[in-house]
Design an enzyme around this catalytic site. Structure first.
Site, PDB file in Angstrom:
ATOM      1  N   HIS A  47     -15.310 -10.380  39.650  1.00  0.00           N
ATOM      2  CA  HIS A  47     -16.241 -10.112  39.630  1.00  0.00           C
ATOM      3  C   HIS A  47     -15.726  -9.038  40.985  1.00  0.00           C
ATOM      4  O   HIS A  47     -14.995 -10.048  41.627  1.00  0.00           O
ATOM      5  CB  HIS A  47     -17.471  -9.929  39.339  1.00  0.00           C
ATOM      6  CG  HIS A  47     -18.057  -9.941  38.270  1.00  0.00           C
ATOM      7  ND1 HIS A  47     -19.407 -10.180  37.591  1.00  0.00           N
ATOM      8  CD2 HIS A  47     -17.645 -10.872  36.987  1.00  0.00           C
ATOM      9  CE1 HIS A  47     -19.524 -10.717  36.013  1.00  0.00           C
ATOM     10  NE2 HIS A  47     -18.291 -11.030  36.124  1.00  0.00           N
ATOM     11  N   GLU A  49     -17.387  -8.545  44.110  1.00  0.00           N
ATOM     12  CA  GLU A  49     -17.901  -9.686  45.072  1.00  0.00           C
ATOM     13  C   GLU A  49     -17.120  -9.923  45.175  1.00  0.00           C
ATOM     14  O   GLU A  49     -16.833  -9.978  46.512  1.00  0.00           O
ATOM     15  CB  GLU A  49     -19.619  -9.608  44.567  1.00  0.00           C
ATOM     16  CG  GLU A  49     -20.370  -8.696  44.799  1.00  0.00           C
ATOM     17  CD  GLU A  49     -20.801  -8.404  42.930  1.00  0.00           C
ATOM     18  OE1 GLU A  49     -21.410  -7.562  42.445  1.00  0.00           O
ATOM     19  OE2 GLU A  49     -19.773  -8.488  42.137  1.00  0.00           O
ATOM     20  N   CYS A  85     -22.445 -14.247  40.994  1.00  0.00           N
ATOM     21  CA  CYS A  85     -21.640 -13.086  42.149  1.00  0.00           C
ATOM     22  C   CYS A  85     -23.210 -13.279  43.242  1.00  0.00           C
ATOM     23  O   CYS A  85     -22.923 -13.227  44.234  1.00  0.00           O
ATOM     24  CB  CYS A  85     -21.971 -11.738  42.327  1.00  0.00           C
ATOM     25  SG  CYS A  85     -20.642 -11.535  41.734  1.00  0.00           S
ATOM     26  N   ALA A 155     -13.864  20.462  16.904  1.00  0.00           N
ATOM     27  CA  ALA A 155     -13.539  21.514  17.185  1.00  0.00           C
ATOM     28  C   ALA A 155     -13.785  22.806  16.316  1.00  0.00           C
ATOM     29  O   ALA A 155     -13.834  22.650  15.335  1.00  0.00           O
ATOM     30  CB  ALA A 155     -11.783  21.355  17.391  1.00  0.00           C
ATOM     31  N   THR A 196     -13.969  13.731   4.866  1.00  0.00           N
ATOM     32  CA  THR A 196     -12.963  14.417   5.477  1.00  0.00           C
ATOM     33  C   THR A 196     -12.236  12.775   5.507  1.00  0.00           C
ATOM     34  O   THR A 196     -10.811  13.178   5.747  1.00  0.00           O
ATOM     35  CB  THR A 196     -13.859  14.127   7.344  1.00  0.00           C
ATOM     36  OG1 THR A 196     -14.357  14.727   7.711  1.00  0.00           O
ATOM     37  CG2 THR A 196     -12.991  13.987   8.462  1.00  0.00           C
ATOM     38  N   ARG A 207      -1.818   7.702  19.135  1.00  0.00           N
ATOM     39  CA  ARG A 207      -1.009   7.837  18.912  1.00  0.00           C
ATOM     40  C   ARG A 207      -0.463   8.803  20.775  1.00  0.00           C
ATOM     41  O   ARG A 207       1.216   8.438  20.469  1.00  0.00           O
ATOM     42  CB  ARG A 207      -0.601   8.670  17.761  1.00  0.00           C
ATOM     43  CG  ARG A 207      -0.441   9.536  17.737  1.00  0.00           C
ATOM     44  CD  ARG A 207      -0.501  10.212  16.169  1.00  0.00           C
ATOM     45  NE  ARG A 207      -1.389  11.428  16.080  1.00  0.00           N
ATOM     46  CZ  ARG A 207      -2.591  11.259  15.628  1.00  0.00           C
ATOM     47  NH1 ARG A 207      -3.669  10.221  15.166  1.00  0.00           N
ATOM     48  NH2 ARG A 207      -3.065  12.610  15.557  1.00  0.00           N
TER      49      ARG A 207
END
Length: 309
Positions: A47, A49, A85, A155, A196, A207
């Protein structure tokens, strides 16, 4: 505050490989200078730390007893793939710890801070808290809400259609399409509705960007979305790309955290499928113009990344 800003800067380096863990940065300061810093590079490895303490030069180790550790997210207090940690910080004998925000993960959620304070370490919490929560908004939403962070995305033409008389329409520019693939690479799953999927056969991959492709999901009345199942499978973030009916259902149910709308400013069609309406109770958090296309990002008026406690 500048040291916490450095933590955030470091944390962003783990954007791709830290998942499903959060992005975390840590900085160790003594005598008004940074003597160590690190970030969480990859899930399963050290991590932030751990990496910060490992970077401290031997000549500076005697300074740790009067050092302050800055960390953007609460230090972990449990044994996972790595030891806690909080225990490491205690063992180093530092004087003070400054934490950006509390970890919403059930195994932590204040326990790391309590452990540090019980060990006699001074702990300050909430420095650049909003910025720290924003950085890991997907991770925090996943653990707080027990569901993925949901991004609705579409869009549309300048006059508000998402297709041309029901036929697929290329609205994005090559550059904004690349940005869409970048967004996909940062998500765990991507979803469309049955219509869709059957009409457009979208690839829903990355891609045009480097990174892992999100898990592909298709829903219909026989196969509805199960957010609890996605949570159980560790899906922290979900992009919903449509079509219009699917997007509207998420909006009507209030199941979204972020909406991204791309508009082609110079493109119009005579008729087609109307784009969903953005809810009224939203904030515009980002607006970017790319040539003749503009992308606007919306969030709820009450920021969901803020600590509710």
């Amino acid at each position: 505050m500048r040291y916490m800003q450095r933590c955030l800067q470091l944390a962003r380096n783990g954007m791709q490989n830290a998942r499903p863990n959060p992005m975390v940065g840590a900085v160790i300061v003594a005598e008004n200078r940074i003597i160590g810093e690190g970030y969480h590079v990859r899930c399963g490895e050290g991590h932030a730390e751990v990496n910060a303490f490992a970077s401290v030069r031997p000549v500076d180790e005697p300074l740790l007893h009067k050092a302050t550790v800055y960390v953007s997210l609460e230090p972990c207090s449990h044994y996972g793939k790595t030891p806690p940690c909080a225990d490491l910080i205690i063992s180093k004998g530092v004087r003070r710890v400054v934490v950006g925000c509390i970890d919403e993960f059930a195994e932590v959620k204040g326990r790391g801070i309590k452990k540090l304070r019980d060990a006699g370490i001074e702990v300050t919490v909430g420095v650049l808290e909003d910025e720290c929560r924003e950085l890991n908004r997907r991770f925090l939403t996943f653990h707080r809400e027990q569901r993925p962070y949901i991004i609705l995305k579409w869009a549309q033409t300048a006059n508000g259609f998402i297709d041309n008389h029901g036929q697929p329409l290329a609205i994005s520019s090559p550059f904004t399409r690349m940005l869409s693939h970048k967004l996909r690479a940062q998500a765990d799953a991507i979803l469309v509705g049955r219509v869709t999927n059957e009409r457009e056969h979208p690839q829903l991959n990355v891609r045009e960007w480097s990174g892992p492709a999100p898990k592909r999901l298709v829903i219909d009345r026989q196969h509805p979305l199960n957010l609890s199942s996605l949570h159980a499978h560790g899906i922290q973030s979900l992009i919903v790309e449509g079509g219009a009916q699917t997007l509207r259902s998420f909006i009507e149910d209030g199941l979204w955290d972020e909406i991204r709308v791309e508009t082609a400013l110079t493109m119009t069609v005579a008729d087609g499928t109307h784009a969903p309406s953005v809810p009224a109770d939203v904030l515009v958090t980002d607006t970017q113009c790319y040539g003749q296309n503009i992308i606007v990002t919306y969030r709820h008026t009450t920021c969901p990344t803020r600590n509710p406690h």
